[in-house]
Design an enzyme around this catalytic site. Structure first.
Site, PDB file in Angstrom:
ATOM      1  N   LYS A  58       0.826  -1.216   0.000  1.00 15.70           N
ATOM      2  CA  LYS A  58       0.000   0.000   0.000  1.00 15.70           C
ATOM      3  C   LYS A  58       0.852   1.254   0.000  1.00 15.70           C
ATOM      4  CE  LYS A  58      -3.977  -2.166   2.183  1.00 15.70           C
ATOM      5  NZ  LYS A  58      -4.779  -2.305   3.384  1.00 15.70           N
ATOM      6  N   HIS A 102      -0.668  -8.751  16.972  1.00 16.43           N
ATOM      7  CA  HIS A 102      -1.842  -9.606  16.791  1.00 16.43           C
ATOM      8  C   HIS A 102      -2.518  -9.783  18.132  1.00 16.43           C
ATOM      9  CE1 HIS A 102       1.646 -12.270  17.297  1.00 16.43           C
ATOM     10  NE2 HIS A 102       1.964 -12.016  16.058  1.00 16.43           N
TER      11      HIS A 102
END
Length: 115
Positions: A58, A102
């Site tokens: 990105k 995470h």
């Protein structure tokens, strides 16, 4: 110049996909696979690395630094202290800083590129 990228991924989605060897070798390098499979729950580590690769893509594509980059060209490795770092094939003039986390059902990565 400084560029940023971020990505979040469902750990369950990656857990289902890493069972497919074709997916594994399309997305991850041998070194990444070796690191992840050493862990009790490798899919958690694959998820973090996947999010980091997407965040790098990105930042690179969104800022028109490159017009194409494959996931294999973005390698998310780990230092001896297990902190992640990124190497980019054929893009030696770019420094990549990464943070991966995470929790629960998701993995997230934040990237700062310096060119």
């Amino acid at each position: 110049m400084i560029y940023i990228g971020t990505d979040i991924v469902s750990i369950d989605r990656i857990k289902k996909n890493v069972k497919d060897k074709k997916f594994l070798y399309k997305i991850f390098t041998d070194k990444e696979i070796e690191y992840c499979i050493l862990h009790t729950k490798p899919y958690i580590h694959f998820s973090g690395k996947y999010a980091a690769k997407e965040a790098v893509k990105k930042a690179l594509l969104g800022n028109k630094i490159v017009t194409h980059i494959s996931m294999i060209d973005i390698e998310v490795l780990n230092n001896p202290d297990k902190s992640p770092y990124i190497t980019l094939n054929n893009l030696n003039d770019i420094k990549c800083n990464v943070s991966i986390s995470h929790d629960g059902d998701y993995a997230i990565a934040f990237i700062i590129l310096e060119k």
